[in-house]
Design an enzyme around this catalytic site. Structure first.
Site, PDB file in Angstrom:
ATOM      1  N   HIS A  80       0.963  -1.056   0.162  1.00 18.63           N
ATOM      2  CA  HIS A  80      -0.177  -0.052   0.028  1.00 18.63           C
ATOM      3  C   HIS A  80       0.806   1.020   0.192  1.00 18.63           C
ATOM      4  CE1 HIS A  80      -3.949   1.779   1.937  1.00 18.63           C
ATOM      5  NE2 HIS A  80      -3.561   2.497   0.604  1.00 18.63           N
TER       6      HIS A  80
ATOM      7  N   ILE B 288       4.287   3.614   0.634  1.00 15.83           N
ATOM      8  CA  ILE B 288       5.696   3.467   0.690  1.00 15.83           C
ATOM      9  C   ILE B 288       6.373   4.667   1.343  1.00 15.83           C
ATOM     10  CG2 ILE B 288       5.402   1.633  -0.806  1.00 15.83           C
ATOM     11  CD1 ILE B 288       6.703   3.698  -3.054  1.00 15.83           C
TER      12      ILE B 288
ATOM     13  N   ASN C 231      -2.591   3.257   6.605  1.00 15.58           N
ATOM     14  CA  ASN C 231      -2.735   3.689   5.099  1.00 15.58           C
ATOM     15  C   ASN C 231      -1.305   4.055   4.390  1.00 15.58           C
ATOM     16  OD1 ASN C 231      -3.215   5.790   2.994  1.00 15.58           O
ATOM     17  ND2 ASN C 231      -5.240   5.101   3.269  1.00 15.58           N
ATOM     18  N   ASP C 232      -0.823   4.980   5.153  1.00 14.95           N
ATOM     19  CA  ASP C 232       0.600   5.380   4.520  1.00 14.95           C
ATOM     20  C   ASP C 232       1.522   5.656   5.507  1.00 14.95           C
ATOM     21  OD1 ASP C 232       2.256   6.436   2.672  1.00 14.95           O
ATOM     22  OD2 ASP C 232       1.572   8.579   2.412  1.00 14.95           O
TER      23      ASP C 232
ATOM     24  N   ASN D 222      -5.165   9.744   5.654  1.00 10.99           N
ATOM     25  CA  ASN D 222      -4.675   9.040   4.630  1.00 10.99           C
ATOM     26  C   ASN D 222      -3.301   9.412   4.303  1.00 10.99           C
ATOM     27  OD1 ASN D 222      -4.884   8.184   1.762  1.00 10.99           O
ATOM     28  ND2 ASN D 222      -7.069   8.149   1.866  1.00 10.99           N
TER      29      ASN D 222
ATOM     30  N   ASP E 106      -5.608  11.848  -1.525  1.00 13.28           N
ATOM     31  CA  ASP E 106      -5.224  10.726  -1.147  1.00 13.28           C
ATOM     32  C   ASP E 106      -3.604  10.865  -0.553  1.00 13.28           C
ATOM     33  OD1 ASP E 106      -4.526   7.920  -1.066  1.00 13.28           O
ATOM     34  OD2 ASP E 106      -5.868   7.415  -2.617  1.00 13.28           O
ATOM     35  N   ASN E 107      -2.691  10.565  -1.577  1.00 12.00           N
ATOM     36  CA  ASN E 107      -1.171  10.874  -1.195  1.00 12.00           C
ATOM     37  C   ASN E 107      -0.557  12.231  -1.311  1.00 12.00           C
ATOM     38  OD1 ASN E 107      -0.411   7.990  -0.202  1.00 12.00           O
ATOM     39  ND2 ASN E 107      -1.452   7.507  -2.210  1.00 12.00           N
TER      40      ASN E 107
END
Length: 332
Positions: A90, A92, A144-145, A200, A245-246
């Site tokens: 997921h 990184i 998640n992150d 997130n 999101d990222n």
């Protein structure tokens, strides 16, 4: 009051509650938002990237040289005792050790739906990852992150409070702000920030003084200052108008690049006739009194579906997705 009257009032109250929650969810998911196309020049898909729907294949990590005109991805060889069959990567994070220059890759892994963090050492001349260790902890329950801050330490976001499938659905339905950020090191594991609807993406400023967290359903990027005891203090929140999101951070300018979902409801239903769109947002001078928020790219799903990450390099912009393709474009 008779039993029938009590039952009728209870049903009516429940109906009102469900109706109010549905309206709130539609607002939080930006389901009414209409997206205007905003393209960049010379965009093309990168061959070899794309996750087939409901694939049973194990996850992979790729490298891509953005300076190579061929733009071909290479699958990394994973060495060591990692269970590759259940590998489901997921988030990184890359970390370079200042002492010896060794490069480590931290990977959020969800084998059989669980959450754990894998640490690898990057072997550049072999395009390989040497497995080092797996980290599990009860506080790392819905990771998640992740952003690495040492060879075995990191901050991570939990995007749900509950682990039960039904309760994970109820959580956003009731808008429970129970998601958090966890700090992990071999010596200390603790929750260092909370109050997120969905925590997130997470990343760190070039000077390593601030963390940036995407609170997806609030449509905000939360800025947190790292204290000496690794606890975080709230600095500010920046509205982005999308479900981001990222987060990628330009190491020279400090700008934030966000891969976002312009309409969250479409991401839930995945209708092939009305696919989720994609949006890339850039934040300049985020620590100033007036950060500049700019939409860099937008598509209704006809080119790229459900963008989740975007990063600039060498005058180009690489856009990744949750499960579909990757796109590379020239920056204007």
């Amino acid at each position: 009051m008779g039993k029938l009257a009590v039952l009728s009032l209870s049903v009516a109250a429940l109906a009102v509650l469900i109706g109010e929650r549905l309206i709130t969810l539609r607002h939080l998911s930006l389901s009414y938002r209409e997206l205007t196309q905003n393209y960049l020049p010379n965009c093309h898909h990168i061959e070899g990237i794309g996750l087939p729907s409901y694939s049973d294949d194990s996850g992979k990590i790729y490298t891509l040289n953005l300076l190579d005109s061929k733009m071909k991805i290479k699958t990394m060889n994973i060495k060591g005792d990692l269970d590759k069959d259940s590998f489901n990567p997921h988030g990184i994070s890359l970390y370079t050790d200042d002492k010896d220059g060794a490069v480590y890759l931290f990977v959020v892994n969800h084998p059989q739906g669980n959450s754990q963090v894998e640490i690898f050492r990057f072997v550049e001349d072999e395009n390989a990852l040497q497995y080092i260790k797996t980290i599990k902890h009860e506080l790392l329950h819905n990771v998640n992150d992740i952003v690495a801050v040492g060879t075995e330490s990191f901050y991570a976001t939990n995007d749900h409070y509950f682990t039960n499938g039904i309760l994970k659905f109820v959580e956003p339905f009731l808008s429970l702000p129970w998601c958090d950020v966890v700090y992990y090191s071999p010596q200390t594991v603790q929750v260092v920030a909370g109050g997120f609807l969905i925590a997130n993406g997470i990343n760190i400023s070039p000077d390593k003084r601030h963390l940036y967290v995407s609170d997806l359903l609030k449509h905000k990027i939360v800025v947190l200052e790292i204290q000496k005891n690794t606890v975080l203090s709230h600095v500010k929140e920046v509205d982005v108008g999308s479900l981001c999101d990222n987060i990628e951070v330009d190491r020279e300018s400090g700008d934030l690049w966000l891969g976002c979902h312009p309409n969250g409801l479409k991401c839930v239903f995945h209708d092939p006739n009305d696919p989720p769109g994609s949006e890339v947002i850039r934040i300049e001078n985020i620590l100033s009194e007036k950060p500049k928020v700019t939409q860099v790219y937008a598509d209704d799903g006809s080119v790229i579906i459900a963008s989740s990450v975007a990063t600039p390099y060498g005058g180009k912009l690489l856009i990744g997705t949750v499960y579909q393709k990757a796109l590379i474009c020239d920056l204007k």
